[in-house]
Design an enzyme around this catalytic site. Sequence first.
Site, PDB file in Angstrom:
ATOM      1  N   LYS A  15     -11.586  29.561 -17.678  1.00  0.00           N
ATOM      2  CA  LYS A  15     -11.985  27.905 -17.337  1.00  0.00           C
ATOM      3  C   LYS A  15     -10.643  27.340 -16.907  1.00  0.00           C
ATOM      4  O   LYS A  15     -10.799  26.437 -15.815  1.00  0.00           O
ATOM      5  CB  LYS A  15     -12.576  27.339 -18.497  1.00  0.00           C
ATOM      6  CG  LYS A  15     -13.849  27.713 -18.849  1.00  0.00           C
ATOM      7  CD  LYS A  15     -14.228  26.711 -20.144  1.00  0.00           C
ATOM      8  CE  LYS A  15     -15.795  27.131 -20.652  1.00  0.00           C
ATOM      9  NZ  LYS A  15     -16.255  26.208 -21.522  1.00  0.00           N
ATOM     10  N   ASP A  70      -1.182   2.632  10.414  1.00  0.00           N
ATOM     11  CA  ASP A  70      -0.501   1.601  11.032  1.00  0.00           C
ATOM     12  C   ASP A  70      -0.939   0.152  10.428  1.00  0.00           C
ATOM     13  O   ASP A  70      -2.161   0.006   9.786  1.00  0.00           O
ATOM     14  CB  ASP A  70      -0.722   1.477  12.490  1.00  0.00           C
ATOM     15  CG  ASP A  70       0.101   0.674  13.420  1.00  0.00           C
ATOM     16  OD1 ASP A  70       1.602   0.696  12.981  1.00  0.00           O
ATOM     17  OD2 ASP A  70      -0.075  -0.213  14.467  1.00  0.00           O
ATOM     18  N   PHE A 150       8.559  -4.113   1.133  1.00  0.00           N
ATOM     19  CA  PHE A 150       9.231  -4.067   2.343  1.00  0.00           C
ATOM     20  C   PHE A 150       8.627  -4.709   3.268  1.00  0.00           C
ATOM     21  O   PHE A 150       7.337  -5.341   3.045  1.00  0.00           O
ATOM     22  CB  PHE A 150       9.335  -2.369   2.699  1.00  0.00           C
ATOM     23  CG  PHE A 150       8.210  -1.819   3.051  1.00  0.00           C
ATOM     24  CD1 PHE A 150       7.478  -1.210   1.957  1.00  0.00           C
ATOM     25  CD2 PHE A 150       7.792  -1.541   4.185  1.00  0.00           C
ATOM     26  CE1 PHE A 150       6.304  -0.315   2.074  1.00  0.00           C
ATOM     27  CE2 PHE A 150       6.535  -0.668   4.295  1.00  0.00           C
ATOM     28  CZ  PHE A 150       5.824  -0.368   3.387  1.00  0.00           C
ATOM     29  N   GLY A 151       9.133  -4.953   4.492  1.00  0.00           N
ATOM     30  CA  GLY A 151       8.337  -5.602   5.443  1.00  0.00           C
ATOM     31  C   GLY A 151       8.192  -7.036   5.090  1.00  0.00           C
ATOM     32  O   GLY A 151       9.143  -7.568   4.754  1.00  0.00           O
ATOM     33  N   ASP A 153       6.411  -8.297   2.649  1.00  0.00           N
ATOM     34  CA  ASP A 153       6.179  -8.389   1.470  1.00  0.00           C
ATOM     35  C   ASP A 153       6.643  -9.658   0.738  1.00  0.00           C
ATOM     36  O   ASP A 153       5.920 -10.495  -0.048  1.00  0.00           O
ATOM     37  CB  ASP A 153       6.545  -7.144   0.530  1.00  0.00           C
ATOM     38  CG  ASP A 153       5.675  -5.827   0.806  1.00  0.00           C
ATOM     39  OD1 ASP A 153       4.741  -6.249   1.479  1.00  0.00           O
ATOM     40  OD2 ASP A 153       5.801  -4.817   0.389  1.00  0.00           O
ATOM     41  N   LYS A 173       0.894  -3.181  -6.688  1.00  0.00           N
ATOM     42  CA  LYS A 173       0.871  -3.537  -5.392  1.00  0.00           C
ATOM     43  C   LYS A 173      -0.088  -2.169  -4.751  1.00  0.00           C
ATOM     44  O   LYS A 173      -1.112  -2.636  -3.972  1.00  0.00           O
ATOM     45  CB  LYS A 173       2.095  -3.173  -4.598  1.00  0.00           C
ATOM     46  CG  LYS A 173       2.072  -3.664  -3.173  1.00  0.00           C
ATOM     47  CD  LYS A 173       3.271  -3.329  -2.213  1.00  0.00           C
ATOM     48  CE  LYS A 173       2.983  -3.569  -0.756  1.00  0.00           C
ATOM     49  NZ  LYS A 173       3.913  -2.760   0.193  1.00  0.00           N
TER      50      LYS A 173
END
Lengths: 197, 197
Positions: A15, A70, A150-151, A153, A173
């Site tokens: 199993k 993207d 990042f970016g 945020d 997040k």
Amino acid sequence: MKIKKIVFATGNLNKLKEIKSAINIFEIVGLKDLGITEELPETGTTLKENALQKAKYVYNKTGLNCFSDDTGLEIESLNNRPGVYSAMYSGADCNAENNMRKVLSELKTFQNRKAKFKTVIALILNDKEYFFEGTVNGKILQKKKGNDGFGYDPIFKPEGYKETFAQMSIELKNKISHRGLAVYKLVSFLNQEELGL
Amino acid sequence: MKIKKIVFATGNLNKLKEIKSAINIFEIVGLKDLGITEELPETGTTLKENALQKAKYVYNKTGLNCFSDDTGLEIESLNNRPGVYSAMYSGADCNAENNMRKVLSELKTFQNRKAKFKTVIALILNDKEYFFEGTVNGKILQKKKGNDGFGYDPIFKPEGYKETFAQMSIELKNKISHRGLAVYKLVSFLNQEELGL
């Protein structure tokens, strides 16, 4: 909630073997692991086109099942800019700092700070293409808050939360973000494919 | 289809980190890995009771999130026997060979060979109990076929297939079997919990 380890309470090794093979474990491999160091082409005019272009590039080069995302930030008062151009919004030498500075400056005179983050994931699996989307509504703050993420945020506060994405744990997040939602759809799909349901 | 490795086509290490943490990887741990060698208690009168009893035993002993399954073969002509007693059907020194021999002998005079395999998985996750079921219809052959699988697999031919479970690859068996279906529900649930959706 993070589930790392889970016990299968059985003394039956058959199993255990069967369950281990039924519970799919995805190994996510990054480009560096494959020795791909060049910038991926990203010349589309929509998130979907860009996601697919990057996935195709890697698929054609490696023959491996592959997905790409993207992501764009659409700000209502800026006619949904920067959108597909989010990563390069501040031009040639763009980086996250400059991009945020440009957005904050453009928004200075606007009362309406509504924005949404969108992710499109393109998956190429055994020569077929699939797409998964995630969106989160929120607003652009007057200034940056938080050091994680990042970016964009630090200036994006999702609806229903007091923190920006840059103030949240990666777990929180992932639960609510554009990319987290798209990934959830991707994983559900891969699980179904795996089990043939 | 087995998806082992999948490439995330991004040069963005932040995205890679975020996606890796969003895609849940379950590590399934067996009892032997935990040093539990005793037989688990299994004194219920239904699959659900047994599955929960085993999971509770291990949860109480280890405090780890844990699931267990109980599986039964229900044969129509035998009033749904061996059912919850499938593993021990041939008595004290039961094993798969003796169990199958007993079933084939009892079924000798019956035209109706319809049977179903049922699995109930009990999950204990952060002190809460959850159940997931899977069923597959089929029939009992006149004699054993195949060497893979375990238990009653050599005499059970699932509906719509020409082979017994013991003649199938583990991948195909997982796609269509009672246990595979229950596991699929378990995994979908764990993914949702993980992502908080």
